[in-house]
Design a protein around this motif. Structure first.
Motif, PDB file in Angstrom:
ATOM      1  N   PRO A 261      44.074  31.616  45.446  1.00 20.90           N
ATOM      2  CA  PRO A 261      44.418  31.886  44.043  1.00 20.90           C
ATOM      3  C   PRO A 261      44.256  30.670  43.140  1.00 20.90           C
ATOM      4  O   PRO A 261      43.860  30.801  41.973  1.00 20.90           O
ATOM      5  CB  PRO A 261      45.887  32.326  44.121  1.00 20.90           C
ATOM      6  CG  PRO A 261      46.037  32.892  45.484  1.00 20.90           C
ATOM      7  CD  PRO A 261      45.151  32.042  46.363  1.00 20.90           C
ATOM      8  N   THR A 262      44.534  29.468  43.664  1.00 19.84           N
ATOM      9  CA  THR A 262      44.376  28.260  42.847  1.00 19.84           C
ATOM     10  C   THR A 262      42.905  28.009  42.551  1.00 19.84           C
ATOM     11  O   THR A 262      42.531  27.689  41.407  1.00 19.84           O
ATOM     12  CB  THR A 262      44.990  27.048  43.571  1.00 19.84           C
ATOM     13  OG1 THR A 262      46.375  27.293  43.807  1.00 19.84           O
ATOM     14  CG2 THR A 262      44.848  25.786  42.730  1.00 19.84           C
ATOM     15  N   VAL A 263      42.053  28.160  43.555  1.00 21.78           N
ATOM     16  CA  VAL A 263      40.615  27.980  43.342  1.00 21.78           C
ATOM     17  C   VAL A 263      40.086  29.009  42.347  1.00 21.78           C
ATOM     18  O   VAL A 263      39.323  28.681  41.422  1.00 21.78           O
ATOM     19  CB  VAL A 263      39.862  28.081  44.677  1.00 21.78           C
ATOM     20  CG1 VAL A 263      38.351  28.105  44.451  1.00 21.78           C
ATOM     21  CG2 VAL A 263      40.234  26.910  45.589  1.00 21.78           C
ATOM     22  N   GLU A 264      40.491  30.257  42.515  1.00 26.15           N
ATOM     23  CA  GLU A 264      40.021  31.316  41.620  1.00 26.15           C
ATOM     24  C   GLU A 264      40.487  31.080  40.187  1.00 26.15           C
ATOM     25  O   GLU A 264      39.733  31.294  39.227  1.00 26.15           O
ATOM     26  CB  GLU A 264      40.510  32.679  42.126  1.00 26.15           C
ATOM     27  CG  GLU A 264      39.813  33.114  43.406  1.00 26.15           C
ATOM     28  CD  GLU A 264      40.481  34.292  44.071  1.00 26.15           C
ATOM     29  OE1 GLU A 264      41.531  34.754  43.562  1.00 26.15           O
ATOM     30  OE2 GLU A 264      39.973  34.748  45.119  1.00 26.15           O
ATOM     31  N   ALA A 265      41.725  30.632  40.028  1.00 21.23           N
ATOM     32  CA  ALA A 265      42.233  30.351  38.686  1.00 21.23           C
ATOM     33  C   ALA A 265      41.414  29.252  38.016  1.00 21.23           C
ATOM     34  O   ALA A 265      41.104  29.325  36.815  1.00 21.23           O
ATOM     35  CB  ALA A 265      43.708  29.956  38.753  1.00 21.23           C
ATOM     36  N   GLY A 266      41.055  28.234  38.780  1.00 20.31           N
ATOM     37  CA  GLY A 266      40.235  27.167  38.215  1.00 20.31           C
ATOM     38  C   GLY A 266      38.868  27.662  37.808  1.00 20.31           C
ATOM     39  O   GLY A 266      38.403  27.412  36.685  1.00 20.31           O
ATOM     40  N   LEU A 267      38.199  28.389  38.692  1.00 25.49           N
ATOM     41  CA  LEU A 267      36.849  28.865  38.402  1.00 25.49           C
ATOM     42  C   LEU A 267      36.833  29.900  37.285  1.00 25.49           C
ATOM     43  O   LEU A 267      35.842  30.013  36.540  1.00 25.49           O
ATOM     44  CB  LEU A 267      36.225  29.453  39.664  1.00 25.49           C
ATOM     45  CG  LEU A 267      35.874  28.442  40.760  1.00 25.49           C
ATOM     46  CD1 LEU A 267      35.376  29.165  42.008  1.00 25.49           C
ATOM     47  CD2 LEU A 267      34.824  27.447  40.270  1.00 25.49           C
ATOM     48  N   ASN A 268      37.910  30.643  37.133  1.00 23.45           N
ATOM     49  CA  ASN A 268      37.982  31.652  36.072  1.00 23.45           C
ATOM     50  C   ASN A 268      38.459  31.088  34.741  1.00 23.45           C
ATOM     51  O   ASN A 268      38.560  31.816  33.755  1.00 23.45           O
ATOM     52  CB  ASN A 268      38.897  32.806  36.495  1.00 23.45           C
ATOM     53  CG  ASN A 268      38.289  33.644  37.608  1.00 23.45           C
ATOM     54  OD1 ASN A 268      37.072  33.767  37.709  1.00 23.45           O
ATOM     55  ND2 ASN A 268      39.134  34.215  38.460  1.00 23.45           N
ATOM     56  N   GLY A 269      38.778  29.792  34.720  1.00 22.14           N
ATOM     57  CA  GLY A 269      39.188  29.160  33.468  1.00 22.14           C
ATOM     58  C   GLY A 269      40.614  29.453  33.070  1.00 22.14           C
ATOM     59  O   GLY A 269      40.970  29.357  31.889  1.00 22.14           O
ATOM     60  N   THR A 270      41.477  29.784  34.020  1.00 26.13           N
ATOM     61  CA  THR A 270      42.864  30.127  33.711  1.00 26.13           C
ATOM     62  C   THR A 270      43.623  28.906  33.201  1.00 26.13           C
ATOM     63  O   THR A 270      43.669  27.876  33.877  1.00 26.13           O
ATOM     64  CB  THR A 270      43.569  30.662  34.973  1.00 26.13           C
ATOM     65  OG1 THR A 270      42.828  31.770  35.488  1.00 26.13           O
ATOM     66  CG2 THR A 270      44.993  31.096  34.648  1.00 26.13           C
ATOM     67  N   PRO A 271      44.243  29.001  32.008  1.00 32.40           N
ATOM     68  CA  PRO A 271      45.028  27.866  31.497  1.00 32.40           C
ATOM     69  C   PRO A 271      46.131  27.482  32.465  1.00 32.40           C
ATOM     70  O   PRO A 271      46.760  28.335  33.094  1.00 32.40           O
ATOM     71  CB  PRO A 271      45.605  28.412  30.180  1.00 32.40           C
ATOM     72  CG  PRO A 271      44.643  29.466  29.752  1.00 32.40           C
ATOM     73  CD  PRO A 271      44.168  30.111  31.028  1.00 32.40           C
ATOM     74  N   GLY A 272      46.357  26.188  32.600  1.00 29.82           N
ATOM     75  CA  GLY A 272      47.373  25.698  33.517  1.00 29.82           C
ATOM     76  C   GLY A 272      46.815  25.272  34.857  1.00 29.82           C
ATOM     77  O   GLY A 272      47.455  24.509  35.585  1.00 29.82           O
ATOM     78  N   VAL A 273      45.625  25.759  35.191  1.00 29.71           N
ATOM     79  CA  VAL A 273      44.915  25.287  36.379  1.00 29.71           C
ATOM     80  C   VAL A 273      43.575  24.690  35.958  1.00 29.71           C
ATOM     81  O   VAL A 273      43.228  23.581  36.329  1.00 29.71           O
ATOM     82  CB  VAL A 273      44.713  26.410  37.418  1.00 29.71           C
ATOM     83  CG1 VAL A 273      43.883  25.910  38.601  1.00 29.71           C
ATOM     84  CG2 VAL A 273      46.059  26.925  37.908  1.00 29.71           C
ATOM     85  N   ALA A 274      42.834  25.442  35.133  1.00 24.71           N
ATOM     86  CA  ALA A 274      41.570  24.921  34.600  1.00 24.71           C
ATOM     87  C   ALA A 274      41.804  24.006  33.405  1.00 24.71           C
ATOM     88  O   ALA A 274      40.858  23.371  32.918  1.00 24.71           O
ATOM     89  CB  ALA A 274      40.656  26.070  34.202  1.00 24.71           C
ATOM     90  N   THR A 275      43.028  23.945  32.920  1.00 24.71           N
ATOM     91  CA  THR A 275      43.405  23.046  31.830  1.00 24.71           C
ATOM     92  C   THR A 275      44.704  22.343  32.212  1.00 24.71           C
ATOM     93  O   THR A 275      45.322  22.653  33.232  1.00 24.71           O
ATOM     94  CB  THR A 275      43.618  23.805  30.507  1.00 24.71           C
ATOM     95  OG1 THR A 275      44.757  24.672  30.656  1.00 24.71           O
ATOM     96  CG2 THR A 275      42.400  24.634  30.127  1.00 24.71           C
ATOM     97  N   ASP A 276      45.144  21.429  31.358  1.00 28.93           N
ATOM     98  CA  ASP A 276      46.362  20.657  31.657  1.00 28.93           C
ATOM     99  C   ASP A 276      47.585  21.240  30.963  1.00 28.93           C
ATOM    100  O   ASP A 276      48.522  20.524  30.641  1.00 28.93           O
ATOM    101  CB  ASP A 276      46.153  19.195  31.244  1.00 28.93           C
ATOM    102  CG  ASP A 276      47.106  18.256  31.986  1.00 28.93           C
ATOM    103  OD1 ASP A 276      47.638  18.658  33.030  1.00 28.93           O
ATOM    104  OD2 ASP A 276      47.311  17.129  31.514  1.00 28.93           O
TER     105      ASP A 276
END
Length: 681
Positions: free
Chosen positions: A283-298
């Motif tokens: 889920p953490t990898v997917e959130a990053g690749l999907n641009g989810t705020p809080g994982v793909a952003t600070d």
């Protein structure tokens, strides 16, 4: 130093007219900062200890043997248990010596049984490898404690690496240590990489038993320093590190053979670690690749809680920090030192190399006549802990404050280090160089419109990830499509593992810059030495054809044979160009280390065709560009070895062509930290 008063995020736009010094810029947008903050730095420079020199510290063993006690369990308040191996001094017959001793604690996600194996075969300084049995230390009157962190190895729990549950377990671990009969109340925290990070995070909890820290290649800012540099996603690092930690967490078969009485317990924790694949890793990898705020952003606290830099002022004990010039934590190690240098006794050593290479180099030491660097890391740690845990006068007060590998300083490619009283170097001054339309680098700003040059977005990388066929481990891979897999960046962001099989292009940026059709700006052959040491900022004016774009900036030195030696680099999403001036570094009124919030709220529109100023943080470096060499700045549209787009941003960036501008209203430039070459010692 960091600006002490203003609290704004600034957006530079095309209506801003830059003076030649770029000291003042018109701001089209100003907003108030959010809740996260870092205390401003004192506006004082450390000038003492100027004549300090290194001398290898050693002393005789006190005990003939060591013995590791049976596997220990630390029961947490949650009911989960951590596994620990405790090694104590032993007599000639291998019997534990009676009494209480100072102790050194390592907390690892890389398995304590691996550390025990390495120590048992006599690997010196094992505390600074993966933790575990370390006869070098224990024979000199210490107890060594190695603990599997929450959710790793033989310890229970589902991993959320460096998360809140894991950090709560650090405190309970120190409580457990403080109650043991073999412990005398003097605890040191130590380790390399993950273990160094846990040492800093534990020290921030301020348990009274903790007296000193020795952290080698530790992380500071998890997002902007490593995982999300410039607002991009560091897939190269993630696919290396997450796979490593998760795969090691389920390798409990050997532990079961050694401890058959705990086989059922170990089977149970292994299932928890496998479950973490679906509950956290993927889920953490997917959130990053999907641009989810809080994982793909600070946004939020996901990255903040995992970033030792956020609470470094809470470290109130003497702390020794070792970093590396091409480390995955290259940006952070000097900043960690800077956060505490006025509060506690602190030393900073920056070794040559990437992550794993610098660790190996540290075991050997660099205190020979040619290198003039620091002794071995185990020797330094013994000196540090003997002083602060045993109360011995080991001369730590007279050690150099800062010692750095300086690229290009050694003769005929040899390593050479330089010492200083502080970081940034007390004699450092910002000097702006302009990137001119004729591809030259000049101290003079353009006075008329000059040729415009373009760089293009490359083919997107190909990412694969998921469970292994057995379902027990995570698998991930990245196919880099911009040529940066043949560069120092690929070595750096794979923790140095790729560099174990050397390629010429890892030490020569000519290949990647040619492949990427980078814009290459150069000085003429220098007529005198140029010594740079500190943070760097590139201020690039760009016009795009799409609504997403990135800029990669490389700093190189070119010799008379044409070799292009990498010094450092930076990567920046144009949409994340907003700057928080309260957390940015100004020297003599010139910003030279921008702090980008990298949040959704701070994201700014990228308007095709509109000139836009992009401050790029180029990671700190120390290098000597000699008389008869050239300084080179190379700009490209990507560095996939360091960072890639999340899927939504990749779609918006596809096909982009960026134009780099150079005219009186849009003078692209770079600010270098120039130190008089006479300061090299």
């Amino acid at each position: 130093m960091f600006h002490p008063s203003r609290q704004t995020i600034v957006h530079h736009t095309a209506i801003a007219t830059l003076a030649a010094s770029l000291a003042s810029v018109a701001f089209a947008q100003t907003t108030t900062m959010g809740t996260r903050s870092t205390p401003s730095q004192p506006n004082t420079t450390i000038t003492g200890n100027a004549n300090a020199n290194w001398k290898t510290y050693s002393r005789a063993e006190q005990y003939p043997k060591v013995v590791t006690l049976p596997l220990q369990f630390i029961t947490l308040k949650s009911g989960k248990k951590l596994t620990a191996l405790v090694t104590v001094p032993a007599d000639s017959k291998g019997k534990p010596v009676a009494g209480a001793f100072p102790a050194v604690l390592t907390q690892t996600a890389y398995r304590i049984d691996v550390g025990h194996l390495l120590g048992s075969i006599g690997l010196p300084g094992n505390t600074l490898i993966v933790g575990g049995q370390d006869p070098f230390f224990v024979k000199r009157g210490y107890v060594g404690i190695a603990v599997d962190t929450y959710g790793s190895g033989g310890s229970g729990g589902e991993a959320k690496l460096l998360g809140a549950e894991e950090q709560e377990a650090y405190a309970e671990t120190v409580d457990w240590v403080s109650k043991q009969p073999w412990f005398n109340g003097q605890l040191g925290l130590a380790g390399t990489s993950y273990l160094g990070i846990t040492a800093l995070l534990t020290a921030q909890q301020q348990h009274p038993a903790v007296k000193a820290v020795f952290a080698q290649v530790p992380m500071g800012d998890a997002f902007r320093g490593t995982v999300g540099t410039g607002g991009m996603l560091n897939a190269n690092f993630i696919k290396t590190w997450l796979v490593l930690t998760q795969s090691l967490s389920v390798q409990n078969d050997i532990a079961k053979l050694v401890n058959p009485q705990y086989a059922d317990d170990l089977d149970g924790v292994t299932q928890e670690h496998i479950a973490a694949i679906d509950s956290w890793y993927l889920p953490t990898v997917e959130a990053g690749l999907n641009g989810t705020p809080g994982v793909a952003t600070d946004d939020g606290d996901f990255w903040a809680i995992r970033s030792p830099i956020e609470k470094m002022p809470k470290v109130q004990v003497p702390t020794f920090i070792i970093g590396a010039h091409a480390d995955i934590f290259q940006r952070d190690e000097p900043l960690l030192y800077e956060q505490i240098k006025h509060r506690v006794d602190t030393k900073l050593v920056i070794l040559k190399g990437a992550h794993v290479q610098s660790v190996a180099l540290g075991l050997v030491g660099n205190d020979n006549v040619l290198a003039a660097g620091a002794p071995s890391s185990p020797s330094l740690m013994l000196q540090w802990f003997d002083h602060y845990l045993k109360g011995m006068d080991t001369g730590v007060a007279k050690l150099p404050n800062v010692t750095q590998y300086v690229e290009g300083y050694g003769v005929l490619g040899s390593m050479r280090y330089s010492k200083a009283t502080d970081w940034p170097h007390p004699a450092m001054k910002p000097q702006r160089f302009y990137l001119r339309g004729d591809m030259s680098i000049s101290a003079q700003a353009p006075t008329s419109s000059e040729a415009k040059r373009t760089v293009s977005e490359p083919k997107a990388p190909e990412i694969t990830y998921g469970k292994s066929d057995t379902g027990r481990t995570v698998q991930a891979s990245i196919q880099i499509n911009d040529g940066s897999d043949c560069s120092i960046s690929h070595v750096q962001w794979t923790l140095g593992f790729e560099g174990l099989l050397p390629k010429a292009c890892y030490l020569n940026n000519a290949t990647v810059e040619r492949t990427q059709k980078a814009l290459v700006y150069e000085t003429g052959w220098l007529k005198q030495d140029l010594y740079i040491n500190g943070p760097i900022q590139a201020d690039i004016w760009v016009s795009t054809t799409k609504s997403e774009a990135a800029l990669s900036v490389r700093v190189d030195v070119v010799d008379f044979l044409g070799k292009v030696t990498p010094i450092t680099g930076g990567l920046q999403s144009v949409a994340h160009r907003a700057v928080d001036t309260t957390r940015s570094r100004y020297v003599d009124g010139v910003m030279m280390q921008p702090f980008h919030p990298l949040t959704e709220a701070a994201r700014l529109p990228v308007i095709p065709g509109q000139p836009t100023l992009v401050p790029v943080e180029v990671f700190p470096a120390a290098a000597l560009i000699r008389k008869g060499q050239k300084l080179r700045i190379a700009i490209s549209a990507s560095n996939q070895a360091q960072g890639i787009w999340a899927k939504p941003q990749q779609a918006a960036a596809d096909g982009n062509v960026s134009t780099i501008l150079s005219d009186p209203s849009h003078p692209s430039s770079i600010v270098l930290p120039v130190v008089p070459a006479s300061q090299l010692n």
